[in-house]
Design an enzyme around this catalytic site. Structure first.
Site, PDB file in Angstrom:
ATOM      1  N   SER A   1     -19.339 -47.620   9.541  1.00  0.00           N
ATOM      2  CA  SER A   1     -18.188 -46.857   9.363  1.00  0.00           C
ATOM      3  C   SER A   1     -18.019 -46.238   8.077  1.00  0.00           C
ATOM      4  O   SER A   1     -19.065 -45.285   7.698  1.00  0.00           O
ATOM      5  CB  SER A   1     -16.853 -47.864   9.701  1.00  0.00           C
ATOM      6  OG  SER A   1     -15.644 -47.015   9.966  1.00  0.00           O
TER       7      SER A   1
ATOM      8  N   ASP B   1     -14.847 -45.264  20.818  1.00  0.00           N
ATOM      9  CA  ASP B   1     -14.738 -45.064  19.514  1.00  0.00           C
ATOM     10  C   ASP B   1     -14.067 -43.564  19.094  1.00  0.00           C
ATOM     11  O   ASP B   1     -14.868 -42.780  19.365  1.00  0.00           O
ATOM     12  CB  ASP B   1     -15.766 -45.577  18.871  1.00  0.00           C
ATOM     13  CG  ASP B   1     -15.885 -45.532  17.275  1.00  0.00           C
ATOM     14  OD1 ASP B   1     -14.623 -45.498  16.668  1.00  0.00           O
ATOM     15  OD2 ASP B   1     -16.951 -45.613  16.486  1.00  0.00           O
TER      16      ASP B   1
ATOM     17  N   HIS C   1     -15.746 -50.118  17.892  1.00  0.00           N
ATOM     18  CA  HIS C   1     -15.692 -50.081  16.564  1.00  0.00           C
ATOM     19  C   HIS C   1     -15.698 -51.416  16.158  1.00  0.00           C
ATOM     20  O   HIS C   1     -15.018 -52.250  16.866  1.00  0.00           O
ATOM     21  CB  HIS C   1     -14.568 -49.321  15.959  1.00  0.00           C
ATOM     22  CG  HIS C   1     -14.752 -48.818  14.768  1.00  0.00           C
ATOM     23  ND1 HIS C   1     -15.661 -47.644  14.522  1.00  0.00           N
ATOM     24  CD2 HIS C   1     -14.432 -49.283  13.327  1.00  0.00           C
ATOM     25  CE1 HIS C   1     -15.727 -47.582  13.072  1.00  0.00           C
ATOM     26  NE2 HIS C   1     -15.168 -48.333  12.619  1.00  0.00           N
TER      27      HIS C   1
END
Length: 340
Positions: free
Chosen positions: A189, A285, A315
């Site tokens: 991320s 996501d 995610h």
């Protein structure tokens, strides 16, 4: 003879039919079914309103009230048990090294790993599960990094810390039986964003080459991109659009167009110099589309880049328990790349 009730018989028949159909599927389809089932269970277990509360905490911190955000950080700062066959030590308070006790080969590559958490939370502990599992494969050492967090420490301060960790990693690799030429960088991320930015900055500053990039659902554009995945999965799929926009505000502080923040805006020349890159994407996501476009661009620039889509996943499968099949696949893909 025992007679079973009709509803039980129907349930058994349904279970048998499902098992037959499941067995007839390809391994890819079976994986996708497991990814989706585990992701759905993971989402169902998430507390209601969690992401709105996190977004509120980040936004309040941007205005100077950091107390709610400190509580969020504490909730994510939990330790994971160390796997068998792995030793871990704090080289410094912000650098933790994971070393397999039975290495698959020598010298071992070293992965500098940058945790996720929207640049605003997460810690050297929140990525411990992944770092330990990767080291347990015997294919690599892993150096986890605690970098300063926004909004108290916005761009470029967290990235500065990552650059210092990268410099330290070369020394550590040589001291621990590794090879400074086998240093890679990775993250999930926002950590994936920092990994790309660190490699870009390293090249711009004339640093020694990085062997590879290992990315899990990275942020490559630090704003709402209005892509198909952003529209489809912007709410209720482990990373809401409102929370992502709060992250962007906290870290970028109005500099979203800086190519060291929105790395998708880097020049062709800069991106063409990236090393071999693996991007593992969660299908459901909001960041899925921007990651796909990023890898397509790298491929067009003749970078050795590959995107692995874990169908049905959401995610957070790297850092939060619950999507175990996706987590194991992520570890396996990373280990395979680092071993090559």
């Amino acid at each position: 003879m025992i007679r079973l009730p009709a509803p039980v018989i129907r349930n058994l028949e349904s279970l048998f039919l499902f098992s037959v159909l499941f067995a007839s599927c390809s391994s890819s389809d079976r994986d996708a079914a497991i990814f989706r089932r585990e992701a759905d269970e993971f989402l169902a277990a998430m507390p209601a309103g969690l992401q709105d509360a996190q977004a509120d905490a980040v936004l309040r911190a941007c205005e100077g009230d950091t107390e709610p955000l400190r509580a969020v950080r504490a909730s994510r700062n939990t330790e994971s048990p160390l796997p068998k066959g792995v030793e871990a030590e704090y080289i410094t308070p912000t650098l933790r090294l994971y070393v397999p006790t039975a290495a698959a080969r020598r010298p071992l590559p070293l992965l500098v790993y940058l945790h996720g958490g929207g640049w605003t939370f997460g810690s050297i502990r929140s990525c411990a599960r992944f770092c330990g599992a990767l080291a347990a494969t015997g294919e690599a050492m892993v150096l986890a990094v605690d970098y300063r967090l926004a909004p108290e420490h916005p761009y470029p301060l967290g990235l500065d810390d990552c650059m210092e960790a990268l410099a330290a990693a070369r020394r550590i690799a040589g001291e621990r039986g590794g090879d400074s030429a086998l240093v890679s960088v990775g993250g999930d991320s926002s950590g994936g964003n920092l990994a790309i930015a660190a490699v870009l900055r390293n090249a711009a500053e004339g640093g020694a080459p990085i062997k590879s990039l290992v990315l899990f659902y990275p942020v490559v554009t630090a704003r709402a991109d209005n892509s198909s995945s952003w529209e489809a999965y912007g709410s209720g799929f482990a990373l809401d659009g409102r929370l992502m926009e709060a992250f962007d505000r906290a870290y970028a502080s109005g500099r979203e167009d800086d190519p060291m923040i929105s790395v998708s805006l880097a020049s062709d020349e800069a991106l063409a110099a990236l090393p071999r890159t693996l991007l593992v994407a969660a299908e459901r996501d909001i960041l899925c589309s921007q990651g796909e476009e990023f890898v397509d661009r790298l491929v067009s620039l003749e970078v050795d880049a590959h995107r692995e889509l874990l169908r049905g996943s959401v995610h957070l499968f790297v850092t939060k328990e619950g999507q175990e099949h996706a987590f194991r696949r992520a570890v396996s893909l990373a280990a395979d790349l680092l071993a090559e």
